[in-house]
Scaffold this active site. Structure first.
Site, PDB file in Angstrom:
ATOM      1  N   GLU A 122      29.345  39.251  33.373  1.00  0.00           N
ATOM      2  CA  GLU A 122      29.243  39.042  34.773  1.00  0.00           C
ATOM      3  C   GLU A 122      27.279  39.359  35.566  1.00  0.00           C
ATOM      4  OE1 GLU A 122      31.295  40.943  37.610  1.00  0.00           O
ATOM      5  OE2 GLU A 122      33.096  39.916  36.903  1.00  0.00           O
ATOM      6  N   GLU A 163      38.329  38.507  32.222  1.00  0.00           N
ATOM      7  CA  GLU A 163      39.140  39.350  33.056  1.00  0.00           C
ATOM      8  C   GLU A 163      39.850  38.680  34.470  1.00  0.00           C
ATOM      9  OE1 GLU A 163      36.080  42.048  35.356  1.00  0.00           O
ATOM     10  OE2 GLU A 163      34.762  42.394  33.426  1.00  0.00           O
TER      11      GLU A 163
HETATM   12  C1  BGP Z   1      34.059  42.723  37.593  1.00  0.00           C
HETATM   13  C2  BGP Z   1      33.456  44.255  36.825  1.00  0.00           C
HETATM   14  C3  BGP Z   1      34.109  45.286  36.485  1.00  0.00           C
HETATM   15  C4  BGP Z   1      35.011  45.335  36.983  1.00  0.00           C
HETATM   16  C5  BGP Z   1      36.054  44.991  38.293  1.00  0.00           C
HETATM   17  C6  BGP Z   1      37.226  45.101  39.561  1.00  0.00           C
HETATM   18  O1  BGP Z   1      32.990  42.498  38.789  1.00  0.00           O
HETATM   19  O2  BGP Z   1      33.510  42.944  36.266  1.00  0.00           O
HETATM   20  O3  BGP Z   1      33.209  45.715  35.768  1.00  0.00           O
HETATM   21  O4  BGP Z   1      34.744  46.475  37.464  1.00  0.00           O
HETATM   22  O5  BGP Z   1      34.903  43.696  38.603  1.00  0.00           O
HETATM   23  O6  BGP Z   1      35.809  44.914  40.473  1.00  0.00           O
HETATM   24  P1  BGP Z   1      36.369  46.725  40.819  1.00  0.00           P
HETATM   25  O7  BGP Z   1      35.677  47.702  40.002  1.00  0.00           O
HETATM   26  O8  BGP Z   1      33.957  46.009  42.253  1.00  0.00           O
HETATM   27  O9  BGP Z   1      36.940  46.776  42.477  1.00  0.00           O
END
Ligand code: BGP
Length: 461
Positions: A167, A364
């Protein structure tokens, strides 16, 4: 025995995680990242004042965790290496303790038939590199390429799927536009330079990989479809510009080797083009990815602006669109994100039709929920909402595979509850819950369900 939603043979089932979020930065020898630094200087920015020191302690418990991965049918797992751990300070001597750790993790994964997918950078700039200017600096790009070479030389014999960035738009948005990552700058011109240099760093590493190694290399992008409020030309234009800024600024150079002409024209019109070097275009064109990871959590809905921006306010992508809240949208209220399962299909169709049907996978997707202890029954978290969330997305992903989209797998975010940046441990995402006091891991209901999905290579509705 056949199931309602049968996936193509060899589908990748697994999950993803990142170094900062699971290793524990105080475990073992490591340099510091921007997260350690920011937590020391502004702990109040982090939910309940919890920082990245300990996290879920994968550093000490990786054997147990990898065993659990096997138990729930993982055939693949994405982790990231910490640049600051492997090369404290970002350049210079390699930390032999880190080499030993990552080597053992990779061997352990392979011994358990879990293929390691390894990512080089997940928001975790070594603080010394940030002090040199971070991605605004070409020197930092060179240091990153050297780090990548060290990683390929050490682990390339065993790791055959690599990713340059996770990302990459997020450090741009967080660090240089919207103040949710260090260095907390609000300056679109600098943000655009950071985005551009990230892609130059990416292309240099792809070039190096293809010259010296024999696996596949890709990038992981959060492709957030921009849906217009209506088919009115003004709404369509708003959605198009939003797509240029937040998706195509990375997707096009990564997969097509060039930036969208509309994006270049827009930046030029507003005096926002980054500084470039003559050889950059050729570099981007000749070094496209083999494989694309797609992170998908939520759609973005936009509309034409209701009010003209103040011409004296700093230039922002938001000059061209307003966010739109669709009435009746389905929400994950804990994270404040809309749930729109069809988005996963729309992304895949777009990749099939406009990006040469590049080989991809869902790298993801997931649902973070607060206070999951409420769902504890006989010692297990009954996270039916997570099962429904995954199922809903997998149905659309299945439709994509059956219509010729070249999608090869599905990874959940994340394997076990981990530290989520500024949100720390507010929302839990894992297949396994983690007791923060004892470190104990317990499989949630979704873990057992996912084990079945992996075994049957599909599921019943
Ligand atoms: C994505 C990232 C992760 C993870 C996930 C969930 O953007 O790659 O690292 O954290 O989101 O988001 P958050 O942790 O902000 O709830």
């Amino acid at each position: 025995m056949s199931v309602d939603y049968q996936f193509p043979e060899g589908f990748w089932w697994g999950s993803a995680a990142s170094a900062t979020q699971m290793e524990g930065s105080k475990n073992g020898v490591s340099g510091e990242t921007i997260w350690d630094h920011w937590f020391q200087t502004e702990p109040n920015r982090f939910f309940e004042g919890v920082g990245p020191d300990q996290t879920s302690d994968f550093y000490s418990r990786y054997k147990e965790d990898i065993k659990n991965m096997k138990t729930i049918g993982h055939n693949s797992f994405r982790l990231s290496l910490s640049w600051a751990r492997l090369i404290p300070g970002g350049e210079g001597d390699v930390n032999l303790e880190a080499v030993d750790f990552y080597s053992k993790v990779i061997d352990e994964l392979l011994a358990n038939d879990v293929e390691p997918f390894v990512n080089l950078f997940h928001f975790d700039m070594p603080i010394e590199m940030q002090e040199k200017g971070g991605w605004e600096s070409r020197e930092v790009i060179d240091a990153y390429v050297t780090y990548a070479k060290v990683a390929f030389d050490l682990f390339g014999d065993r790791v055959k799927k690599w990713f340059t960035f996770n990302e990459p738009i997020v450090p741009v948005e967080g660090g240089y536009l919207y103040d949710f990552h260090y260095p907390n700058v609000v300056d679109a011109k600098r943000a655009i330079q950071v985005a551009y240099h990230t892609m130059i760093a990416h292309a240099k590493v792809v070039k190096l990989y293809h010259a010296e190694q024999d696996g596949k290399i890709g990038i992981v992008l959060n492709l957030t479809p921009s849906y217009p409020r209506s088919q009115n030309p003004a709404d369509l234009k708003a959605a198009h510009i939003c797509d240029l800024f937040f998706n195509r600024s990375f997707l096009d150079p990564a997969v097509k080797g060039e930036y969208p002409v509309d994006l270049i024209a827009l930046l030029e019109e507003h005096g926002q083009l980054p500084e470039t070097q003559p050889e950059d275009n050729q570099l981007l064109q000749s070094n496209i990815v083999d494989l694309l990871g797609v992170n998908y959590y939520q759609p973005r809905r936009v509309k034409a602006k209701d009010h003209m921006p103040n011409p004296d306010s700093p230039f922002m992508p938001d000059w061209f669109f307003d966010n739109y809240e669709m009435p009746g949208r389905k929400m994950n209220v804990y994270r404040g994100w809309e749930i729109y399962e069809q988005g996963i299909y729309d992304i895949m169709v777009n990749l099939r039709d406009h990006y040469g049907n590049i080989e991809s996978f869902i790298s993801e997707n997931g649902m973070g929920v607060q206070d999951e202890g409420r769902f504890l029954k006989d010692g297990r978290i009954e996270d039916d909402y997570r099962i429904d969330f995954i199922k809903g997305h997998l149905k659309w992903l299945h439709k994509a595979t059956s219509e010729g989209c070249n999608v090869k797998g599905y990874h959940l975010w994340t394997f076990m509850d981990n530290w989520s940046w500024m949100n720390a441990y507010k929302n839990r995402y894992g297949f396994y819950s983690v007791d923060l006091a004892t470190g104990e891991r317990t499989a949630k209901k979704s873990a057992s369900w996912f084990a079945e999905v992996s075994k049957q290579n599909g599921f019943n509705s």
